[in-house]
Design a protein around this motif. Structure first.
Motif, mmCIF file in Angstrom:
data_model
loop_
_atom_site.group_PDB
_atom_site.id
_atom_site.type_symbol
_atom_site.label_atom_id
_atom_site.label_comp_id
_atom_site.label_asym_id
_atom_site.label_seq_id
_atom_site.Cartn_x
_atom_site.Cartn_y
_atom_site.Cartn_z
ATOM 1 N N PHE A 50 -11.519 -12.629 -35.349
ATOM 2 C CA PHE A 50 -11.746 -13.319 -34.079
ATOM 3 C C PHE A 50 -12.470 -14.648 -34.286
ATOM 4 O O PHE A 50 -12.266 -15.597 -33.533
ATOM 5 C CB PHE A 50 -12.530 -12.406 -33.141
ATOM 6 N N ALA A 51 -13.329 -14.722 -35.300
ATOM 7 C CA ALA A 51 -14.072 -15.956 -35.553
ATOM 8 C C ALA A 51 -13.151 -17.084 -36.015
ATOM 9 O O ALA A 51 -13.525 -18.245 -35.968
ATOM 10 C CB ALA A 51 -15.165 -15.715 -36.591
ATOM 11 N N ASN A 52 -11.940 -16.760 -36.456
ATOM 12 C CA ASN A 52 -11.006 -17.787 -36.915
ATOM 13 C C ASN A 52 -10.099 -18.310 -35.814
ATOM 14 O O ASN A 52 -9.170 -19.053 -36.088
ATOM 15 C CB ASN A 52 -10.146 -17.248 -38.068
ATOM 16 N N TYR A 53 -10.322 -17.940 -34.570
ATOM 17 C CA TYR A 53 -9.504 -18.459 -33.475
ATOM 18 C C TYR A 53 -9.982 -19.866 -33.131
ATOM 19 O O TYR A 53 -11.173 -20.106 -32.923
ATOM 20 C CB TYR A 53 -9.613 -17.569 -32.243
ATOM 21 N N TYR A 54 -9.036 -20.784 -33.075
ATOM 22 C CA TYR A 54 -9.379 -22.165 -32.775
ATOM 23 C C TYR A 54 -8.164 -22.883 -32.216
ATOM 24 O O TYR A 54 -7.035 -22.406 -32.316
ATOM 25 C CB TYR A 54 -9.896 -22.889 -34.018
ATOM 26 N N LEU A 55 -8.417 -24.024 -31.614
ATOM 27 C CA LEU A 55 -7.366 -24.928 -31.184
ATOM 28 C C LEU A 55 -7.530 -26.234 -31.956
ATOM 29 O O LEU A 55 -8.599 -26.857 -31.904
ATOM 30 C CB LEU A 55 -7.479 -25.225 -29.685
ATOM 31 N N PRO A 56 -6.501 -26.650 -32.688
ATOM 32 C CA PRO A 56 -6.629 -27.920 -33.420
ATOM 33 C C PRO A 56 -6.577 -29.102 -32.444
ATOM 34 O O PRO A 56 -5.771 -29.121 -31.520
ATOM 35 C CB PRO A 56 -5.419 -27.907 -34.357
ATOM 36 N N ILE A 94 -20.650 -15.908 -31.276
ATOM 37 C CA ILE A 94 -22.070 -16.236 -31.162
ATOM 38 C C ILE A 94 -22.585 -15.926 -29.765
ATOM 39 O O ILE A 94 -23.714 -15.441 -29.599
ATOM 40 C CB ILE A 94 -22.300 -17.712 -31.557
ATOM 41 N N LEU A 95 -21.771 -16.153 -28.737
ATOM 42 C CA LEU A 95 -22.161 -15.824 -27.367
ATOM 43 C C LEU A 95 -22.366 -14.319 -27.210
ATOM 44 O O LEU A 95 -23.366 -13.882 -26.620
ATOM 45 C CB LEU A 95 -21.106 -16.328 -26.380
ATOM 46 N N LEU A 96 -21.465 -13.528 -27.750
ATOM 47 C CA LEU A 96 -21.621 -12.075 -27.695
ATOM 48 C C LEU A 96 -22.860 -11.633 -28.471
ATOM 49 O O LEU A 96 -23.604 -10.747 -28.028
ATOM 50 C CB LEU A 96 -20.375 -11.380 -28.240
ATOM 51 N N LEU A 116 -25.920 -9.535 -26.717
ATOM 52 C CA LEU A 116 -26.411 -8.262 -27.255
ATOM 53 C C LEU A 116 -27.886 -8.349 -27.634
ATOM 54 O O LEU A 116 -28.660 -7.427 -27.362
ATOM 55 C CB LEU A 116 -25.584 -7.839 -28.466
ATOM 56 N N LEU A 117 -28.282 -9.442 -28.261
ATOM 57 C CA LEU A 117 -29.680 -9.613 -28.640
ATOM 58 C C LEU A 117 -30.570 -9.642 -27.411
ATOM 59 O O LEU A 117 -31.609 -8.978 -27.370
ATOM 60 C CB LEU A 117 -29.853 -10.895 -29.454
#
Length: 139
Positions: free
Chosen positions: A54-60, A88-90, A94-95
Motif C-alpha cells: 500500500f505504501a507504494n501507491y502513487y500518482l506520477p 502515516i495517517l493511519l 492509531l497512536l
C-alpha cells in the motif's frame, strides 16, 4: 548563582525530568505503533486493494507510468505518494487512539477528582456595616 548552577537547578526539577522521560518513551512507543501499522495492519489492507504494498501507491506527476516502485518513481520525477501518506495517517490515528486509551486508564486509576471546597459565603455589606457601627459604639 552561576549559569551552570542555574542550569543544574532547572534540569533537576521534577517536571523537566518527567518531560525528558516522556519524550524518550513516546519515541520508542511511536516506533512500536509504526511497526504495527506497517507490518501488521497495512499488508491485509493492501491485499484488499490489489495485493500490492500500500505504501507504494502513487500518482506520477511527470506523465510516466505507475508500474515502477515508489523509490524509483521518485528518482524519475515528481510523484503524489498518497499510499505512503495514508499509511502515516493511519499510524497517527492509531497512536492517538492508544494514547487516549492510556490516559483514560490512568485517570480511572487515579479515582474521581476531588470535589472543590465550597466557597465561604461572603457577609452582606449591611451586616459588615452594622458590625463596624457596633464596634465603634463599644469604644
Amino acid at each position: 548563582m552561576s549559569m551552570m548552577g542555574e542550569f543544574k537547578t532547572f534540569a533537576m526539577r521534577g517536571n523537566v525530568v518527567d518531560l525528558a522521560v516522556g519524550v524518550i518513551i513516546g519515541g520508542a512507543f511511536g516506533r512500536i505503533v509504526d511497526s504495527l501499522v506497517k507490518d501488521v495492519i497495512m499488508p491485509p489492507i493492501g491485499m484488499l486493494f490489489g495485493g500490492l504494498d500500500f505504501a507504494n501507491y502513487y500518482l506520477p506527476l511527470n506523465g510516466q507510468g505507475t508500474n515502477l516502485p515508489l523509490a524509483e518513481a521518485q528518482k524519475a520525477g515528481a510523484v503524489l505518494a498518497y499510499g505512503n501518506f495514508l499509511t502515516i495517517l493511519l499510524n497517527f490515528i492509531l497512536l492517538a487512539f492508544v494514547i487516549f486509551q492510556m490516559v483514560r486508564i490512568v485517570n480511572r486509576l487515579r479515582g474521581p477528582a476531588p470535589a472543590p471546597e465550597p466557597a465561604k459565603p461572603s457577609t452582606p455589606e449591611d451586616i459588615v456595616l452594622l458590625r463596624e457601627i457596633r464596634d465603634s459604639l463599644k469604644k
